[in-house]
Design a protein around this motif. Structure first.
Motif, PDB file in Angstrom:
ATOM      1  N   UNK A  49      18.723 100.693  67.305  1.00 43.56           N
ATOM      2  CA  UNK A  49      19.463  99.437  67.221  1.00 43.56           C
ATOM      3  C   UNK A  49      20.933  99.703  66.981  1.00 43.56           C
ATOM      4  N   UNK A  50      21.699  98.625  66.964  1.00 40.94           N
ATOM      5  CA  UNK A  50      23.135  98.754  66.754  1.00 40.94           C
ATOM      6  C   UNK A  50      23.580  97.631  65.834  1.00 40.94           C
ATOM      7  N   UNK A  51      24.378  97.946  64.866  1.00 39.05           N
ATOM      8  CA  UNK A  51      24.928  96.963  63.955  1.00 39.05           C
ATOM      9  C   UNK A  51      26.439  96.977  64.169  1.00 39.05           C
ATOM     10  N   UNK A  52      26.993  95.835  64.562  1.00 35.10           N
ATOM     11  CA  UNK A  52      28.408  95.746  64.871  1.00 35.10           C
ATOM     12  C   UNK A  52      29.045  94.654  64.032  1.00 35.10           C
ATOM     13  N   UNK A  53      30.257  94.883  63.570  1.00 32.56           N
ATOM     14  CA  UNK A  53      30.989  93.888  62.801  1.00 32.56           C
ATOM     15  C   UNK A  53      32.247  93.499  63.565  1.00 32.56           C
TER      16      UNK A  53
END
Length: 175
Positions: A16-20
Protein backbone atom coordinates in the motif's frame (compact mmCIF):
# COMPACT_ATOMS: atom_id res chain seq x y z
CA UNK A 1 -4.69 3.84 15.18
CA UNK A 2 -1.88 2.93 17.52
CA UNK A 3 -3.75 -0.18 18.65
CA UNK A 4 -2.71 -3.73 17.78
CA UNK A 5 -5.60 -5.46 15.99
CA UNK A 6 -3.86 -8.47 14.44
CA UNK A 7 -4.75 -7.41 10.89
CA UNK A 8 -3.20 -9.46 8.11
CA UNK A 9 -2.90 -8.46 4.49
CA UNK A 10 -4.46 -10.52 1.75
CA UNK A 11 -1.96 -13.05 0.37
CA UNK A 12 -0.26 -11.64 -2.72
CA UNK A 13 -1.63 -8.13 -2.17
CA UNK A 14 0.59 -5.31 -3.43
CA UNK A 15 2.21 -2.91 -0.98
CA UNK A 16 0.00 0.00 0.00
CA UNK A 17 0.92 3.65 -0.10
CA UNK A 18 0.27 6.38 2.43
CA UNK A 19 0.50 9.89 1.02
CA UNK A 20 0.05 13.26 2.71
CA UNK A 21 -0.95 16.50 0.95
CA UNK A 22 -0.79 19.61 3.05
CA UNK A 23 -2.84 22.73 2.59
CA UNK A 24 -2.88 25.83 4.73
CA UNK A 25 -6.40 26.92 3.89
CA UNK A 26 -9.52 26.26 5.97
CA UNK A 27 -11.61 23.11 6.06
CA UNK A 28 -13.73 23.94 3.01
CA UNK A 29 -10.62 24.52 0.90
CA UNK A 30 -9.08 21.30 2.21
CA UNK A 31 -12.19 19.41 1.15
CA UNK A 32 -12.03 21.04 -2.29
CA UNK A 33 -8.35 20.09 -2.59
CA UNK A 34 -9.27 16.47 -1.84
CA UNK A 35 -11.90 16.45 -4.60
CA UNK A 36 -10.07 18.56 -7.18
CA UNK A 37 -6.44 17.53 -6.65
CA UNK A 38 -5.80 14.58 -4.38
CA UNK A 39 -8.35 12.06 -5.67
CA UNK A 40 -7.77 12.88 -9.36
CA UNK A 41 -3.96 12.52 -8.91
CA UNK A 42 -4.41 9.15 -7.25
CA UNK A 43 -6.73 7.99 -10.03
CA UNK A 44 -4.16 9.19 -12.60
CA UNK A 45 -1.60 6.94 -10.87
CA UNK A 46 -3.93 4.00 -11.54
CA UNK A 47 -5.43 3.69 -8.08
CA UNK A 48 -9.11 2.75 -8.33
CA UNK A 49 -11.59 4.88 -6.40
CA UNK A 50 -12.57 1.92 -4.22
CA UNK A 51 -9.00 1.77 -2.90
CA UNK A 52 -8.80 5.43 -1.87
CA UNK A 53 -9.65 6.43 1.70
CA UNK A 54 -10.00 9.91 3.13
CA UNK A 55 -9.65 10.01 6.91
CA UNK A 56 -11.18 12.75 9.05
CA UNK A 57 -11.89 13.14 12.75
CA UNK A 58 -15.65 13.80 12.80
CA UNK A 59 -18.74 13.37 10.62
CA UNK A 60 -19.18 17.14 10.14
CA UNK A 61 -15.77 17.16 8.43
CA UNK A 62 -16.94 14.25 6.30
CA UNK A 63 -19.92 16.38 5.27
CA UNK A 64 -17.50 18.93 3.81
CA UNK A 65 -15.55 16.23 1.95
CA UNK A 66 -18.78 14.63 0.71
CA UNK A 67 -20.07 17.97 -0.59
CA UNK A 68 -16.80 18.61 -2.44
CA UNK A 69 -16.80 15.10 -3.94
CA UNK A 70 -20.40 15.55 -5.10
CA UNK A 71 -19.46 18.87 -6.75
CA UNK A 72 -16.60 17.10 -8.54
CA UNK A 73 -18.93 14.23 -9.53
CA UNK A 74 -16.73 11.67 -7.75
CA UNK A 75 -18.59 8.69 -6.29
CA UNK A 76 -17.86 7.82 -2.65
CA UNK A 77 -19.01 5.71 0.28
CA UNK A 78 -19.06 6.99 3.84
CA UNK A 79 -18.61 4.86 6.93
CA UNK A 80 -18.99 7.53 9.59
CA UNK A 81 -22.07 8.55 11.58
CA UNK A 82 -23.57 10.18 8.47
CA UNK A 83 -23.19 7.08 6.30
CA UNK A 84 -26.05 5.89 4.11
CA UNK A 85 -26.10 2.57 5.99
CA UNK A 86 -25.58 2.82 9.73
CA UNK A 87 -22.93 0.47 11.09
CA UNK A 88 -25.39 -0.36 13.86
CA UNK A 89 -27.98 -1.70 11.40
CA UNK A 90 -28.79 -5.39 11.69
CA UNK A 91 -28.05 -5.89 7.99
CA UNK A 92 -24.66 -4.15 8.20
CA UNK A 93 -23.66 -6.20 11.25
CA UNK A 94 -24.78 -9.41 9.52
CA UNK A 95 -22.75 -8.63 6.39
CA UNK A 96 -19.68 -7.76 8.48
CA UNK A 97 -20.03 -11.00 10.45
CA UNK A 98 -20.35 -13.02 7.23
CA UNK A 99 -17.24 -11.35 5.83
CA UNK A 100 -15.33 -12.05 9.06
CA UNK A 101 -16.42 -15.68 8.96
CA UNK A 102 -15.29 -16.10 5.34
CA UNK A 103 -11.82 -14.59 5.84
CA UNK A 104 -10.90 -16.98 8.63
CA UNK A 105 -13.53 -16.75 11.33
CA UNK A 106 -14.77 -20.20 10.34
CA UNK A 107 -11.52 -21.66 11.74
CA UNK A 108 -12.05 -20.23 15.22
CA UNK A 109 -15.85 -19.98 15.17
CA UNK A 110 -15.55 -16.18 15.32
CA UNK A 111 -18.30 -15.39 14.73
CA UNK A 112 -20.12 -18.61 15.47
CA UNK A 113 -22.14 -19.95 12.55
CA UNK A 114 -25.15 -20.23 14.88
CA UNK A 115 -25.01 -16.43 15.29
CA UNK A 116 -24.87 -15.95 11.53
CA UNK A 117 -27.89 -18.14 10.89
CA UNK A 118 -29.78 -16.53 13.80
CA UNK A 119 -29.18 -13.04 12.35
CA UNK A 120 -30.06 -14.20 8.84
CA UNK A 121 -33.29 -15.73 10.09
CA UNK A 122 -34.23 -12.53 11.91
CA UNK A 123 -33.58 -10.48 8.78
CA UNK A 124 -35.53 -12.77 6.46
CA UNK A 125 -38.35 -14.10 8.65
CA UNK A 126 -38.41 -11.97 11.77
CA UNK A 127 -38.95 -14.01 14.91
CA UNK A 128 -41.40 -16.46 13.32
CA UNK A 129 -39.36 -18.86 11.16
CA UNK A 130 -40.35 -22.48 10.94
CA UNK A 131 -37.75 -25.21 11.35
CA UNK A 132 -37.97 -25.93 7.60
CA UNK A 133 -37.42 -22.25 6.74
CA UNK A 134 -34.42 -22.03 9.06
CA UNK A 135 -32.93 -25.25 7.63
CA UNK A 136 -33.39 -24.02 4.04
CA UNK A 137 -31.90 -20.63 4.91
CA UNK A 138 -28.95 -22.33 6.63
CA UNK A 139 -28.25 -24.51 3.59
CA UNK A 140 -28.28 -21.46 1.31
CA UNK A 141 -26.14 -19.35 3.64
CA UNK A 142 -23.49 -21.99 4.31
CA UNK A 143 -23.35 -22.77 0.58
CA UNK A 144 -22.62 -19.13 -0.22
CA UNK A 145 -20.13 -18.65 2.61
CA UNK A 146 -18.17 -21.83 1.91
CA UNK A 147 -18.04 -21.07 -1.81
CA UNK A 148 -16.31 -17.75 -1.13
CA UNK A 149 -13.65 -18.95 1.34
CA UNK A 150 -10.19 -18.45 -0.14
CA UNK A 151 -11.32 -16.32 -3.09
CA UNK A 152 -9.24 -13.19 -3.49
CA UNK A 153 -11.61 -11.22 -5.69
CA UNK A 154 -11.66 -8.35 -3.19
CA UNK A 155 -14.32 -6.87 -0.97
CA UNK A 156 -16.25 -5.14 -3.73
CA UNK A 157 -16.66 -8.32 -5.78
CA UNK A 158 -17.57 -10.30 -2.65
CA UNK A 159 -20.24 -7.73 -1.71
CA UNK A 160 -21.66 -7.80 -5.24
CA UNK A 161 -21.88 -11.59 -5.10
CA UNK A 162 -23.41 -11.38 -1.61
CA UNK A 163 -26.01 -8.95 -2.97
CA UNK A 164 -26.83 -11.18 -5.97
CA UNK A 165 -27.11 -14.33 -3.88
CA UNK A 166 -29.06 -12.56 -1.14
CA UNK A 167 -31.54 -11.33 -3.76
CA UNK A 168 -31.88 -14.88 -5.05
CA UNK A 169 -32.23 -16.17 -1.49
CA UNK A 170 -35.02 -13.74 -0.71
CA UNK A 171 -36.80 -14.39 -4.00
CA UNK A 172 -37.05 -18.17 -3.68
CA UNK A 173 -40.27 -19.90 -2.74
CA UNK A 174 -39.73 -21.15 0.77
CA UNK A 175 -40.59 -24.81 1.41
Amino acid sequence: MGEERDYRERAGAPEGELTFWSTTQGLDMQARAIAETVVPKLVEKGIPLDEIAVLYRAAYLGDKVADALKQADIPFVRTDGNALVRRSSRLARFIEDCARWVVGGWRDADPRYSRLIYRASLLVFGRHATADEERFLSEQLIGFLQSTIGHVDGTHAWLQRFDRELDILLAVNWP
